[in-house]
Design a protein around this motif. Structure first.
Motif, PDB file in Angstrom:
ATOM      1  N   SER A  88       0.791  -1.236   0.000  1.00  0.00           N
ATOM      2  CA  SER A  88       0.000   0.000   0.000  1.00  0.00           C
ATOM      3  C   SER A  88       0.815   1.274   0.000  1.00  0.00           C
ATOM      4  O   SER A  88       0.254   2.354  -0.020  1.00  0.00           O
ATOM      5  CB  SER A  88      -0.906   0.025   1.242  1.00  0.00           C
ATOM      6  OG  SER A  88      -0.108   0.067   2.408  1.00  0.00           O
ATOM      7  N   ALA A  89       2.132   1.189   0.034  1.00  0.00           N
ATOM      8  CA  ALA A  89       2.980   2.386   0.096  1.00  0.00           C
ATOM      9  C   ALA A  89       2.568   3.277   1.276  1.00  0.00           C
ATOM     10  O   ALA A  89       2.532   4.494   1.186  1.00  0.00           O
ATOM     11  CB  ALA A  89       2.911   3.173  -1.207  1.00  0.00           C
ATOM     12  N   ASN A  90       2.201   2.638   2.402  1.00  0.00           N
ATOM     13  CA  ASN A  90       1.864   3.342   3.647  1.00  0.00           C
ATOM     14  C   ASN A  90       0.585   4.169   3.574  1.00  0.00           C
ATOM     15  O   ASN A  90       0.438   5.142   4.306  1.00  0.00           O
ATOM     16  CB  ASN A  90       3.036   4.243   4.091  1.00  0.00           C
ATOM     17  CG  ASN A  90       4.283   3.435   4.383  1.00  0.00           C
ATOM     18  OD1 ASN A  90       4.227   2.377   4.990  1.00  0.00           O
ATOM     19  ND2 ASN A  90       5.426   3.943   3.941  1.00  0.00           N
ATOM     20  N   ILE A  91      -0.342   3.802   2.687  1.00  0.00           N
ATOM     21  CA  ILE A  91      -1.627   4.511   2.655  1.00  0.00           C
ATOM     22  C   ILE A  91      -2.794   3.518   2.746  1.00  0.00           C
ATOM     23  O   ILE A  91      -3.711   3.545   1.935  1.00  0.00           O
ATOM     24  CB  ILE A  91      -1.773   5.407   1.405  1.00  0.00           C
ATOM     25  CG1 ILE A  91      -1.524   4.596   0.114  1.00  0.00           C
ATOM     26  CG2 ILE A  91      -0.872   6.611   1.484  1.00  0.00           C
ATOM     27  CD1 ILE A  91      -1.915   5.364  -1.147  1.00  0.00           C
ATOM     28  N   PRO A  92      -2.772   2.621   3.717  1.00  0.00           N
ATOM     29  CA  PRO A  92      -3.858   1.638   3.814  1.00  0.00           C
ATOM     30  C   PRO A  92      -5.213   2.264   4.098  1.00  0.00           C
ATOM     31  O   PRO A  92      -6.246   1.741   3.678  1.00  0.00           O
ATOM     32  CB  PRO A  92      -3.419   0.730   4.969  1.00  0.00           C
ATOM     33  CG  PRO A  92      -2.484   1.578   5.782  1.00  0.00           C
ATOM     34  CD  PRO A  92      -1.773   2.446   4.781  1.00  0.00           C
ATOM     35  N   GLN A  93      -5.259   3.395   4.840  1.00  0.00           N
ATOM     36  CA  GLN A  93      -6.536   4.040   5.155  1.00  0.00           C
ATOM     37  C   GLN A  93      -7.232   4.515   3.885  1.00  0.00           C
ATOM     38  O   GLN A  93      -8.444   4.370   3.726  1.00  0.00           O
ATOM     39  CB  GLN A  93      -6.293   5.229   6.090  1.00  0.00           C
ATOM     40  CG  GLN A  93      -7.542   6.025   6.438  1.00  0.00           C
ATOM     41  CD  GLN A  93      -8.443   5.312   7.413  1.00  0.00           C
ATOM     42  OE1 GLN A  93      -7.994   4.732   8.376  1.00  0.00           O
ATOM     43  NE2 GLN A  93      -9.732   5.334   7.150  1.00  0.00           N
ATOM     44  N   VAL A  94      -6.464   5.078   2.952  1.00  0.00           N
ATOM     45  CA  VAL A  94      -7.028   5.565   1.690  1.00  0.00           C
ATOM     46  C   VAL A  94      -7.612   4.397   0.902  1.00  0.00           C
ATOM     47  O   VAL A  94      -8.741   4.465   0.390  1.00  0.00           O
ATOM     48  CB  VAL A  94      -5.952   6.280   0.851  1.00  0.00           C
ATOM     49  CG1 VAL A  94      -6.525   6.724  -0.489  1.00  0.00           C
ATOM     50  CG2 VAL A  94      -5.400   7.482   1.601  1.00  0.00           C
ATOM     51  N   LEU A  95      -6.852   3.330   0.794  1.00  0.00           N
ATOM     52  CA  LEU A  95      -7.307   2.178   0.023  1.00  0.00           C
ATOM     53  C   LEU A  95      -8.468   1.465   0.709  1.00  0.00           C
ATOM     54  O   LEU A  95      -9.389   0.983   0.047  1.00  0.00           O
ATOM     55  CB  LEU A  95      -6.138   1.217  -0.200  1.00  0.00           C
ATOM     56  CG  LEU A  95      -4.970   1.804  -1.010  1.00  0.00           C
ATOM     57  CD1 LEU A  95      -3.851   0.788  -1.147  1.00  0.00           C
ATOM     58  CD2 LEU A  95      -5.435   2.262  -2.388  1.00  0.00           C
ATOM     59  N   ALA A  96      -8.443   1.413   2.032  1.00  0.00           N
ATOM     60  CA  ALA A  96      -9.556   0.805   2.770  1.00  0.00           C
ATOM     61  C   ALA A  96     -10.835   1.615   2.569  1.00  0.00           C
ATOM     62  O   ALA A  96     -11.938   1.050   2.478  1.00  0.00           O
ATOM     63  CB  ALA A  96      -9.217   0.707   4.251  1.00  0.00           C
ATOM     64  N   MET A  97     -10.713   2.936   2.502  1.00  0.00           N
ATOM     65  CA  MET A  97     -11.869   3.798   2.243  1.00  0.00           C
ATOM     66  C   MET A  97     -12.497   3.443   0.899  1.00  0.00           C
ATOM     67  O   MET A  97     -13.724   3.357   0.766  1.00  0.00           O
ATOM     68  CB  MET A  97     -11.452   5.270   2.267  1.00  0.00           C
ATOM     69  CG  MET A  97     -12.577   6.251   1.955  1.00  0.00           C
ATOM     70  SD  MET A  97     -12.063   7.994   2.139  1.00  0.00           S
ATOM     71  CE  MET A  97     -10.854   8.119   0.813  1.00  0.00           C
ATOM     72  N   LEU A  98     -11.659   3.202  -0.103  1.00  0.00           N
ATOM     73  CA  LEU A  98     -12.160   2.853  -1.431  1.00  0.00           C
ATOM     74  C   LEU A  98     -12.798   1.464  -1.440  1.00  0.00           C
ATOM     75  O   LEU A  98     -13.735   1.215  -2.204  1.00  0.00           O
ATOM     76  CB  LEU A  98     -11.028   2.907  -2.451  1.00  0.00           C
ATOM     77  CG  LEU A  98     -10.467   4.295  -2.751  1.00  0.00           C
ATOM     78  CD1 LEU A  98      -9.313   4.200  -3.743  1.00  0.00           C
ATOM     79  CD2 LEU A  98     -11.561   5.210  -3.310  1.00  0.00           C
ATOM     80  N   PHE A 127     -16.274   2.136  -0.300  1.00  0.00           N
ATOM     81  CA  PHE A 127     -16.907   3.211  -1.067  1.00  0.00           C
ATOM     82  C   PHE A 127     -17.391   2.704  -2.428  1.00  0.00           C
ATOM     83  O   PHE A 127     -18.500   3.016  -2.866  1.00  0.00           O
ATOM     84  CB  PHE A 127     -15.900   4.352  -1.238  1.00  0.00           C
ATOM     85  CG  PHE A 127     -16.454   5.601  -1.872  1.00  0.00           C
ATOM     86  CD1 PHE A 127     -17.797   5.920  -1.797  1.00  0.00           C
ATOM     87  CD2 PHE A 127     -15.602   6.487  -2.529  1.00  0.00           C
ATOM     88  CE1 PHE A 127     -18.295   7.087  -2.368  1.00  0.00           C
ATOM     89  CE2 PHE A 127     -16.079   7.645  -3.096  1.00  0.00           C
ATOM     90  CZ  PHE A 127     -17.426   7.947  -3.025  1.00  0.00           C
ATOM     91  N   ILE A 128     -16.577   1.887  -3.099  1.00  0.00           N
ATOM     92  CA  ILE A 128     -16.903   1.452  -4.459  1.00  0.00           C
ATOM     93  C   ILE A 128     -18.131   0.531  -4.513  1.00  0.00           C
ATOM     94  O   ILE A 128     -19.088   0.815  -5.245  1.00  0.00           O
ATOM     95  CB  ILE A 128     -15.677   0.808  -5.137  1.00  0.00           C
ATOM     96  CG1 ILE A 128     -14.637   1.898  -5.441  1.00  0.00           C
ATOM     97  CG2 ILE A 128     -16.070   0.083  -6.424  1.00  0.00           C
ATOM     98  CD1 ILE A 128     -13.321   1.382  -5.974  1.00  0.00           C
TER      99      ILE A 128
END
Length: 235
Positions: free
Chosen positions: A94-104, A107-108
């Protein structure tokens, strides 16, 4: 019908950017680390309550209306297993952005269901849009902080969240055009999303809420659930 879907999908999605914008001003104005930490944890608890209410009031009851109990259980568990493996993949890549990806992740499928739901039940479509909007706001607030901690600039972080705010609109329109005549598939998608969301809540979100000697923060879950209760009553 189409104008309503576009309008409510936009309202549900734009809170991704608004949450990031509020987080931007939060970063500038609040310098006390302890206060910052407590606010972030409270918002995390708040979004947990909203996600639970979305599952309890919309995704499970409305999804089960179009499916038998056996199919519902299988699809629910399939959603949980899918999010389990996606969560593992995100953690490693995740390149240290798991919160962003988890939101998607939530959301999708919710947005796809939103577009299709307006065809079958206008009020439920509006209710789901409200849930998504409230859910995205604190998630994007935390996502902005995560992006900044991952060395994205303030401008780039806001641009990323602004672009992501239109993801829901795109997928809602796809749901409308592709699923409007397939109520069973829409129902299955809601059950699938519910299974995945419950997995995310208790694997990733709920464990991060607790801070020593700050038991009140967990009340955010109750307050978030109250938002769901009020939305259900009003719609």
């Amino acid at each position: 019908m189409l104008i309503e879907i576009i309008l409510f999908s936009f309202i549900a999605g734009i809170t991704v950017f608004l949450g990031g914008l509020i987080s931007y001003f939060f970063e500038k104005t609040i310098t006390n680390r302890v206060v910052k930490r407590k606010i972030v944890h409270f918002l995390t608890a708040f979004v947990t309550g909203i996600m639970l209410s979305a599952v309890a009031f919309v995704l499970i009851p409305k999804g089960m209306e179009g499916l038998n109990i056996g199919s519902s259980v299988v699809i629910f568990l399939l959603g949980a297993l899918t999010f389990y493996y996606l969560d593992s993949f995100i953690e490693k890549n995740s390149a240290n952005i798991p919160q962003v990806l988890a939101m998607l992740l939530d959301f999708i499928p919710e947005s796809i269901a939103l577009g299709a739901l307006f065809v079958y039940d206008h009020n439920v479509g509006v209710l789901l849009a409200i849930f998504i909007a409230f859910q995205n706001f604190p998630e994007s607030f935390n996502s902005y902080i995560e992006l900044r901690n991952s060395h994205f600039s303030k401008y780039k972080s806001l641009v990323i969240l602004f672009c992501l705010s239109f993801i829901g609109l795109i997928f809602s329109l796809l749901g409308y055009y592709l699923l409007k005549d397939t109520y069973e598939i829409t129902s299955a998608l809601m059950i699938f999303a519910a299974g995945g969301i419950l997995y995310l809540i208790f694997q990733d979100i709920a464990p991060s809420i607790r801070i020593k000697n700050s038991r009140f923060l967990a009340m955010g879950v109750n307050l978030g659930f109250v938002i769901g209760m009020l939305s259900e009553a009003l719609v």
